[in-house]
Structures are given as C-alpha cells and as structure tokens.
Design an enzyme around this catalytic site. Structure first.
Site, mmCIF file in Angstrom:
data_model
loop_
_atom_site.group_PDB
_atom_site.id
_atom_site.type_symbol
_atom_site.label_atom_id
_atom_site.label_comp_id
_atom_site.label_asym_id
_atom_site.label_seq_id
_atom_site.Cartn_x
_atom_site.Cartn_y
_atom_site.Cartn_z
ATOM 1 C CG HIS A 267 -2.758 7.464 2.127
ATOM 2 N ND1 HIS A 267 -1.525 6.967 1.827
ATOM 3 C CD2 HIS A 267 -2.711 8.777 1.753
ATOM 4 C CE1 HIS A 267 -0.769 7.921 1.300
ATOM 5 N NE2 HIS A 267 -1.462 9.036 1.260
ATOM 6 C CG HIS A 306 1.570 0.242 -2.918
ATOM 7 N ND1 HIS A 306 1.768 1.048 -4.003
ATOM 8 C CD2 HIS A 306 1.763 1.013 -1.825
ATOM 9 C CE1 HIS A 306 2.075 2.258 -3.585
ATOM 10 N NE2 HIS A 306 2.071 2.269 -2.271
ATOM 11 C CG ASP A 362 1.279 1.632 6.226
ATOM 12 O OD1 ASP A 362 1.971 2.433 6.870
ATOM 13 O OD2 ASP A 362 0.577 1.944 5.262
#
Ligand code: CMC
Length: 438
Positions: A267, A306, A362
């Site tokens: 995460h 994702h 990210d």
C-alpha cells in the site's frame, strides 16, 4: 419496474427475488436461503473484498477501466492543475469547493492548529535514531488522543470539526519532527505565514536561517502530490479507518490504525519499495534480468498494478509529467532513466499487458520526493500526510451513515468440530517427521 435478481437455491429448489439497488444486492438478502431453521443462511465468501461494497459513499469515484478518478465529482487532473491541497481537503470534507470566505476561515483554522504539545517532543526523543518515521508518525498520532479527551465525543459536531483541523494541521508537524529526530537535528516549529506545503518543507529543512523559503516549483510540486494522494475511496487504509472508527474510538486512534495499514509495502510503502527496487536494478542493461525474475514469480514490479485500475492510473500520469518539471529544476537522476525504461519494457511485455498491470501512483512519486531531498523512509509518511484529509472525510461520512454499524465480518469455519478436552499426559505425541540427510 424495480430491478431485481432471481436466485434459485438448487439445494431446496426455492427461488428468491432479491432487489437490486444502485447496482448492488444486499448481502443480508441471502440470509433467507436456508436448508432448515437451524441454518444461519447463505453467506457470501469474499476474502479481500474483491467484489463487496462495504459502504455507500459520495466522496471519491474511480473508474478503473477508463483510468478516471474524481473527488466529489471533480476530475483529479483539474484539481491538480487549479486547486491547492487545503482547498482540496476542504472539498473532501465538506463536499463542495469553498468560496473565498469559507476558504480563508478553513485555512486559518488549520494554520492555528499546527503546533503540537511540547510533551510530544519527549516521545520523539524516546525513539532510536534509526526508528522508521512511519512508526514514529503512527505512534505520535495515536498519542495525540491522550491530549484531547473530548475527541471521544464523536457525535458532537464541534468536536469532530476541531479534531479534523488538528489532525490535518499536526500531521506535517509530527512527520517533520520524526525526520528531524532521525537526523539528530533540532525540531523546527511551524511557520504560520507559509503555505501548508511550504511550512512542511520549512519544518523539514530549515537550519539556522531566520526564515526558510522553499523553491516555488518544489513547494508547488509537493502541494500537487498532496492533492493526488488525498483520497482514493475504499483502499486498505481507508477501510481500516472506517472499520476501527466503527467501534467509535476518537479519530486520532482511528487515524493511527489507518497509518498502520498504509505502512505496508503493498500500500503506502510501495513508493519506498520502488526506489529501493530501482536502486537494486541500478542500470538499464539489468532490466531484462529483473523483468524475467518478476515473470518467474521471484518478486513483484513495485509501483505497478492496482486492484481497481486496469488502465494507467490517472495520478501516475500527472506525476510522471511533474517528475520531468521538478528534475529540470533540481537536476536529473540516472535512476529516473532506469524507471522510464523499465516502464517501457513492462508496458510492451505480454505478462504485464495480459494482466492489465500499469504504473500506479507510487511508480514515479518517489523520484520527485528524492529530488526534493526527502529520504526514502519518509516516502510513506508523505503519503500519510495528505491522506489524513481523505480518511477523516470517510470517517465522518461513515459515522453519519445510518446504515453503518460496528464492522464485523462473518467467516466460513473450516476447523475441527466440537470435541472433548484431552489432558496433556493422554495426548498422542505428534512430532514432525525428520528426514535423515544423505
Ligand atoms: N508485479 C508482478 N506481477 C503482478 C504485480 C506486480 N506489481 N501486481 C499484480 N501482479 C500479478 C499477480 O501475480 C497476479 O498474477 P497471476 O494471475 O498470474 O497470479 C495478477 O497480476 C493479479 O494480481 P493480484 O495480486 O491478484 O492483484 P491485487 O489486486 O490483489 O493486487 C496490488 C494489487 C497493488 C497489491 C498488486 O498489484 C501489487 O502488489 N503491486 C505492487 C505493489 C504496489 O505498487 N502497491 C501500490 C498500489 S497503489 C497505491 C495504493 O493505493 O496503495
């Protein structure tokens, strides 16, 4: 005609009509499907919530197939271009963009709550010099609850409001204190004449100069990153915020739980993991070997994939563009070239294409943080600061939702059936089989 679903239970031959509302069927409607009166009814088995809505929400919308992200209906790209983090935080919490007077009052309230109690510095001092800043953040946010006992009055609107101001205001202060502690540097107090992100950079980097002024491009880039990370509907940490909040603790404790959920490498810890992965790869010529390892299941390509996006994450698109702008000011990074090439290789590779694995938020954010002089272990902390606005809006929505109750999932029990206790000397000794070597 109301929409409905007809289900036939082939165990009993009975058919049930279940109403469909907003594209969903109530899971409790399946409870009526029983074999007999003893049966508690049919359960829906959904580990990891792959297809279960845990709430209704009016905050954030994601269309993962089309790569769309909206906060309160506004596209993330427009907010990144035209808004600032505090205005976006207001939007998330209140549901509408503020007018000038509302914005001024909101900014004032956040700004006057940036200081933390002096005792917080003693907690910080108790941590080892190499303590992870995310651990320091989650502990000190949890500790804030002990300073504000009235925060437990969660159905008092005024108390909720002030907790929201305090949390959004103090997260950057605690985050910067954690960083300063790890460097053995004196803590910098907030400078309330600076913007939200400008003040954070000042608390991070001010040395002996009377006032720290961040480079405008850098201050702006950080603010945009804060906007992009502010909310993301029902992800792991938001689910933790709602689930912990459902037992009605104060919001500081619930936020500490959400930070803990964000800490993990799958995460909020992924941005840190991406930089460590790219550093390990080191150069463009090592990419094929690395990708082969990922495809063989040895490790994951961090910053890719994702649960919801099966297309390019719209936040990653903004960040990729911004990385170029920031590095034009701060000087380029050879690691960014490795990341760009790795993205290109992955996006052309059948393994990633067939699984719809694209860069997520990210993949590139770490390069911007690095260019800003922020060390890798602070990356998840930089995710947590703005996400507090999203967590708090979701927490308040959940508290005021009459359909919500304490979160308490069911289970499918597969263990031993009822049996009698056996005293220790009567138990059969079970030892693992030892295979002799050679
Ligand atoms: N690298 C290689 N293979 C992957 C990756 C990856 N990053 N992500 C998914 N896969 C494969 C996975 O092995 C599986 O393959 P197969 O069908 O052959 O078993 C398939 O794709 C589906 O993966 P999954 O694990 O069922 O997908 P998920 O929805 O449970 O996981 C995820 C989502 C984000 C945890 C995962 O994609 C992942 O671990 N990514 C790397 C970590 C990361 O970048 N996390 C940040 C997420 S975005 C920020 C945030 O919201 O936290």
């Amino acid at each position: 005609m109301p929409e409905s679903l007809s289900v036939t239970d082939n165990r009993t031959g009975r058919t049930y009509d279940l109403p469909i509302e907003n594209g969903a069927v109530h899971a409790t409607a399946f409870q009526q499907m029983k074999l007999d009166d003893e049966d508690h009814g049919l359960l829906l088995y959904d580990p990891a919530f792959l297809n279960t809505a845990s709430c209704t929400s009016r905050i954030t919308f994601i269309d993962g197939d089309r790569g769309i992200l909206l906060y309160r209906g506004y596209p993330i790209e427009q907010l990144a271009e035209h808004s600032n983090f505090l205005e976006t935080a207001y939007l998330l919490i209140h549901g509408e963009l503020p007018n000038a007077a509302e914005y001024a009052a909101w900014e004032h309230e956040i700004t006057i709550h940036t200081l933390v109690h002096e005792n917080v510095k003693s907690f910080m001092d108790g941590f080892h010099h190499d303590a992870h800043p995310m651990g320091m953040l989650l502990s000190t946010v949890g500790a804030l609850s002990t300073f504000y006992p009235d925060a437990t009055k969660i159905y008092d609107e005024e108390q909720r409001r002030i907790s929201i101001y305090r949390l959004i205001a103090k997260m950057p202060t605690l985050a910067a204190f954690a960083f300063r502690h790890s460097r053995g540097l004196p803590y910098n107090y907030p400078d309330n004449d600076l913007s939200y992100s400008g003040n954070f950079l000042s608390m991070m980097f001010k040395m002996v100069e009377p006032r720290y002024q961040a480079v405008p491009e850098i201050e702006h880039a950080l603010d945009v990153l804060f906007i992009l990370h502010a909310d993301h509907e029902q992800n792991c940490s938001t689910n933790a915020m709602r689930a912990v909040g459902s037992s009605h603790p104060d919001p500081y404790s619930a936020t500490a739980a959400a930070i803990a959920a964000l800490y993990g490498p799958l995460h909020g810890g992924a941005n840190e993991a991406v930089i460590r992965m790219i550093e390990r790869i080191g150069s463009v010529d090592k990419i094929p070997e690395f990708v082969a390892g990922v495809k063989a299941g040895k490790e994951r390509l961090m910053g890719f994939g994702h649960r919801v996006y099966k297309n390019y994450d719209p936040r990653a698109k903004v960040i990729k563009r911004m990385a170029d702008q920031v590095l034009a000011v701060t000087g380029t990074s050879p690691l960014l070239d490795v990341a760009r090439e790795l993205e290109k290789v992955a996006l052309e590779d059948e393994y990633f294409v067939s699984r719809k694995l694209y860069p997520n938020v990210d993949f590139y954010s770490g390069f911007i943080y690095q260019a800003l002089g922020i060390p890798v272990e602070m990356f998840p902390v930089l995710f947590a600061i703005p996400r507090a606005a999203g967590w708090l809006s979701q927490w308040e929505e959940s508290l005021l939702d009459k359909e919500q109750k304490i979160a308490r999932p069911r289970q499918v029990y597969l263990g031993a059936s009822s049996r009698d206790f056996v005293s220790m000397n009567e138990r059969e000794v079970q030892r693992p089989t030892i295979v002799a070597a050679g």
